[in-house]
Design a protein around this motif. Structure first.
Motif, short mmCIF file in Angstrom:
data_model
loop_
_atom_site.label_atom_id
_atom_site.label_comp_id
_atom_site.label_asym_id
_atom_site.label_seq_id
_atom_site.Cartn_x
_atom_site.Cartn_y
_atom_site.Cartn_z
N ARG A 122 22.67 28.47 19.04
CA ARG A 122 21.83 29.11 18.68
C ARG A 122 22.91 29.94 17.59
O ARG A 122 22.54 30.32 16.17
CB ARG A 122 20.72 29.73 19.39
CG ARG A 122 19.99 30.45 18.44
CD ARG A 122 19.15 29.82 17.70
NE ARG A 122 18.10 29.22 18.40
CZ ARG A 122 16.63 29.22 18.74
NH1 ARG A 122 16.17 30.65 18.82
NH2 ARG A 122 16.66 27.97 19.38
N GLU B 297 11.73 32.84 23.57
CA GLU B 297 11.36 31.33 23.41
C GLU B 297 11.68 30.24 25.09
O GLU B 297 10.81 29.52 25.18
CB GLU B 297 12.42 30.39 22.22
CG GLU B 297 12.21 31.05 21.53
CD GLU B 297 13.12 30.18 20.22
OE1 GLU B 297 14.03 29.65 20.88
OE2 GLU B 297 13.41 30.93 19.52
N LEU B 298 13.03 30.67 25.45
CA LEU B 298 13.24 30.06 26.91
C LEU B 298 12.31 30.46 28.19
O LEU B 298 13.35 30.16 29.24
CB LEU B 298 14.62 29.65 27.10
CG LEU B 298 14.75 28.75 25.69
CD1 LEU B 298 16.28 28.53 25.99
CD2 LEU B 298 13.99 27.85 25.76
N PRO C 231 8.05 37.13 19.44
CA PRO C 231 8.96 37.31 20.06
C PRO C 231 9.74 39.04 20.67
O PRO C 231 9.70 39.01 21.78
CB PRO C 231 10.08 36.98 18.86
CG PRO C 231 9.04 35.94 17.26
CD PRO C 231 7.90 36.19 18.50
N THR D 132 2.51 37.33 22.96
CA THR D 132 2.67 36.60 22.41
C THR D 132 4.00 36.17 21.11
O THR D 132 4.64 34.71 20.93
CB THR D 132 2.31 34.34 22.43
OG1 THR D 132 1.33 35.17 21.24
CG2 THR D 132 0.98 34.47 23.61
N GLU E 2 16.07 35.92 20.69
CA GLU E 2 15.01 35.31 20.43
C GLU E 2 14.93 34.36 21.46
O GLU E 2 13.63 33.29 21.46
CB GLU E 2 16.13 34.48 19.03
CG GLU E 2 16.04 34.79 17.50
CD GLU E 2 16.68 33.85 16.82
OE1 GLU E 2 17.39 32.50 16.95
OE2 GLU E 2 16.93 34.66 15.34
N LEU E 3 16.11 33.67 22.15
CA LEU E 3 15.94 32.87 23.44
C LEU E 3 15.36 33.23 24.60
O LEU E 3 14.49 32.61 24.88
CB LEU E 3 17.36 32.25 23.39
CG LEU E 3 18.46 31.26 22.10
CD1 LEU E 3 19.42 31.05 22.71
CD2 LEU E 3 17.69 30.26 22.30
#
Length: 193
Positions: free
Chosen positions: A41, A27-28, A103, A101, A23-24
């Motif tokens: 998380r 996202e990051l 995940p 865009t 996930e991260l």
């Protein structure tokens, strides 16, 4: 009723860490993921990240490979069940669910970028991509395609590029690519159908 063992708890923590990393990353960005953020998380203590993985980079690699592997394996299975041109069309139709865009797309993009700087990740991703390219090549060879290996490389480049472009223009549709890739993958045997 038996309780959970330490092994069970360890597997659960590892799975949570991998899922959080997946996930991260999207996202990051690859370099935006820290041990602290990842542990938060996954809802574990930061020390467990390094208990279960030799480093944060090892965890990020594992997360990327675990996400990419099944997607490429599923796509490769299409090749064994259909005419290569039909299989490529089905793969492209499946890719339309990705926006560039979302995940999964972002994880793939970030992993490709990270692999340019991380030789271990590059080798792991190469193994996945090489197996997928070999499946495409084998499917084309089975239909007597005159240039199976080069065509397989081109198909993969188009798929990768399509994901990148969808991030810039979400209106792009795989349907626009299907006629061209169908022509590239058909053989005289396939064209006679």
């Amino acid at each position: 009723m038996t309780g959970r063992t330490n092994v069970d708890r360890g597997r659960e923590v590892r799975a949570r860490l991998v899922a959080a990393a997946q996930e991260l990353i999207g996202e990051l960005g690859w370099n935006g993921v820290s041990t602290r953020i990842l542990a938060e998380r996954a809802e574990v203590r930061p020390g467990l990240v390094h208990y279960h993985f030799e480093s944060l980079q090892a965890l990020l690699r594992q997360a990327a490979i675990e996400a990419m592997g099944p997607l490429l394996t599923d796509a490769a299975q299409l090749l064994g069940a259909a005419d290569p041109a039909d299989a490529v069309e089905a793969m492209l139709a499946d890719i339309d669910r990705y926006t560039g865009t979302d995940p999964a797309s972002l994880l793939f993009i970030e992993a490709y970028i990270a692999a340019t700087r991380d030789p271990v990740l590059r080798e792991q991703m190469y193994d996945l991509v090489a197996a997928f390219r070999a499946a495409i090549t084998a499917a084309l060879v089975s239909k007597d395609h005159p240039d199976a290996e080069t065509t397989a490389v081109l198909i993969m480049a188009v798929i990768d590029g399509f994901i990148l472009h969808k991030g810039l223009d979400p209106q792009l549709s795989a349907a626009r690519l299907v006629p061209l890739l169908r022509r590239l993958t058909e053989t005289e045997n396939g064209a006679d159908r």
